[in-house]
Scaffold this active site. Structure first.
Site, PDB file in Angstrom:
ATOM      1  N   LYS A 198       0.857  -1.189   0.000  1.00  9.85           N
ATOM      2  CA  LYS A 198       0.000   0.000   0.000  1.00  9.85           C
ATOM      3  C   LYS A 198       0.892   1.237   0.000  1.00  9.85           C
ATOM      4  O   LYS A 198       1.702   1.433   0.909  1.00  9.85           O
ATOM      5  CB  LYS A 198      -0.904  -0.016   1.231  1.00  9.85           C
ATOM      6  CG  LYS A 198      -1.757   1.230   1.349  1.00  9.85           C
ATOM      7  CD  LYS A 198      -2.758   1.114   2.472  1.00  9.85           C
ATOM      8  CE  LYS A 198      -3.549   2.396   2.622  1.00  9.85           C
ATOM      9  NZ  LYS A 198      -4.534   2.301   3.697  1.00  9.85           N
ATOM     10  N   LYS A 251      -2.154  -1.521  -3.844  1.00 11.01           N
ATOM     11  CA  LYS A 251      -3.027  -0.350  -3.786  1.00 11.01           C
ATOM     12  C   LYS A 251      -2.217   0.925  -3.857  1.00 11.01           C
ATOM     13  O   LYS A 251      -1.219   1.012  -3.140  1.00 11.01           O
ATOM     14  CB  LYS A 251      -3.788  -0.409  -2.458  1.00 11.01           C
ATOM     15  CG  LYS A 251      -4.672   0.782  -2.200  1.00 11.01           C
ATOM     16  CD  LYS A 251      -5.272   0.678  -0.833  1.00 11.01           C
ATOM     17  CE  LYS A 251      -6.014   1.964  -0.556  1.00 11.01           C
ATOM     18  NZ  LYS A 251      -6.418   2.042   0.813  1.00 11.01           N
TER      19      LYS A 251
HETATM   20  C1  PBG Z   1      -7.386   3.217   5.703  1.00 18.36           C
HETATM   21  C2  PBG Z   1      -7.644   3.163   4.243  1.00 18.36           C
HETATM   22  C3  PBG Z   1      -7.475   4.154   3.266  1.00 18.36           C
HETATM   23  C4  PBG Z   1      -7.977   3.637   2.074  1.00 18.36           C
HETATM   24  C5  PBG Z   1      -8.395   2.340   2.338  1.00 18.36           C
HETATM   25  N1  PBG Z   1      -8.160   2.061   3.690  1.00 18.36           N
HETATM   26  C6  PBG Z   1      -6.998   5.561   3.377  1.00 18.36           C
HETATM   27  C7  PBG Z   1      -5.607   5.860   3.709  1.00 18.36           C
HETATM   28  O1  PBG Z   1      -4.740   4.992   3.852  1.00 18.36           O
HETATM   29  O2  PBG Z   1      -5.376   7.052   3.892  1.00 18.36           O
HETATM   30  C8  PBG Z   1      -8.064   4.355   0.757  1.00 18.36           C
HETATM   31  C9  PBG Z   1      -9.074   3.859  -0.197  1.00 18.36           C
HETATM   32  C10 PBG Z   1      -9.399   4.769  -1.334  1.00 18.36           C
HETATM   33  O3  PBG Z   1      -8.772   5.812  -1.555  1.00 18.36           O
HETATM   34  O4  PBG Z   1     -10.354   4.423  -2.042  1.00 18.36           O
HETATM   35  N2  PBG Z   1      -6.074   3.211   6.102  1.00 18.36           N
END
Ligand code: PBG
Length: 327
Positions: A198, A251
């Site tokens: 991520k 992601k």
């Molecule tokens: C929580 C999380 C996030 C997303 C999914 N889980 C936000 C982040 O890490 O700031 C983002 C999903 C999206 O942008 O559609 N940590």
């Protein structure tokens, strides 16, 4: 002038031939539909930067989940907006927290729909970070103290009946900590899909508006990955699999198709890709202006993510695609 002998165009001559020779097939079976659940009753509040996406109350989230199931979508991913936030993010593991309530209600009404819980604390902490901030003045998230919080959150989500735990925090060692806690509490059979690679991405902007989870100071670059890195992603994925992840995720998706491909080539575990909020917002904005053909662009994007190697695609377009694939 000699005629060309090899003529790839022969197989493109008709829609039928193109269908027969298609190498990548997008299916509703691959889709996960994210839902934002907020307090209240009978609420459906549109998210400004994500047209067509809403903050649901538990009761309307149930109807939306029923709709998704009707369309053949196999899974939803739940995010919660708690009534109140605090520095420790205690709302994340509250037995009657928002995700826990939604999970119970959805499982009661559509038992066969796979309910995935996003396991993180950023929606529940007043500072908006994905973990514990030490009181010693170090403005960084404390890794090991956060593991306890995540494990507790996962167990509470498991208690509420979710089918999958999906840790999205990017702390080191979280999969092992969560796996251990779940096993100890009788949830050895509950799978983990980890957000393994991520990235610290600007494409999460609209999500943070939706979930009210923007960090109040600093950013997430000390825990989420640095966008230029791909070898590091493979290392993160390997670690999560060693720690007991059953499936892994990359992601965002679009700027990271090479990471999806590299992960697919290296690992055999099911691979998910998250077509995130900013990717959705860009398409919606252009489509609303009449600059792009939404159906064709979304189909092309999702097909590209699958062609890159994703088995599962988490996307806000899920209901639209399911409809298009059916019609
Ligand atoms: C929580 C999380 C996030 C997303 C999914 N889980 C936000 C982040 O890490 O700031 C983002 C999903 C999206 O942008 O559609 N940590």
């Amino acid at each position: 002038m000699p005629f060309p002998l090899d003529r790839p165009r022969r197989l493109r001559r008709s829609a039928g031939l193109r269908r027969l020779t298609r190498e990548t097939r997008l299916s509703t079976d691959q889709l996960v539909y994210p839902l934002f659940v907020a307090p209240g009753r009978n609420q459906q509040q549109e998210i400004a930067s994500m047209p067509g996406q809403y903050r649901w109350s538990v009761d309307t989230a149930v109807s939306e989940a029923e709709d998704a199931a009707q369309l053949g979508i196999p899974a939803v991913l739940l995010f919660g907006l708690p009534e109140e936030k605090d520095p420790q993010g205690t709302g994340a593991y509250d037995a009657s927290g928002i995700v826990q309530q939604a999970a119970r209600a959805i499982k009661r009404s559509v038992p066969d729909l796979v309910v995935i819980a996003d396991t993180c604390v950023c929606e529940y902490t007043s500072h908006g970070h994905c973990g514990v901030i030490s009181e010693s003045g170090n403005p960084d998230v404390e890794n090991d103290a956060t593991l306890e919080l995540l494990a507790r959150t996962a167990v509470s989500q498991a208690d509420s009946g979710v089918d999958v735990i999906a840790p999205s925090d990017m702390m080191d060692g979280r999969v092992a900590a969560i796996r251990h806690a779940l096993d100890e509490r009788g949830f050895a059979g509950l799978p983990i899909i980890s957000y393994a690679a991520k990235y610290a991405s600007a494409f999460y902007g609209p999500f943070r508006e939706a979930a009210d989870s923007a960090p109040q100071f600093g950013d997430r670059r000390t825990y989420q990955m640095d966008p230029p890195n791909v070898r590091e992603a493979l290392r993160e994925i390997a670690l999560d699999l060693e720690e007991g992840a059953d499936a892994v995720m990359v992601k965002p998706a679009l700027a990271y198709l090479d990471v999806i491909r590299a992960a697919r080539d290296r690992f055999d575990a099911p691979l998910a890709a998250y077509n995130v909020s900013g990717e959705y917002a860009m398409v919606k904005a252009a489509a609303r202006n009449g600059w792009l053909d939404e159906r064709r662009v979304v189909t092309e994007i999702l097909t590209g993510i699958v062609r890159a190697g994703a088995d599962i695609v988490i996307t806000y377009h899920a209901k639209d695609i399911a409809r298009w694939l059916r019609d």
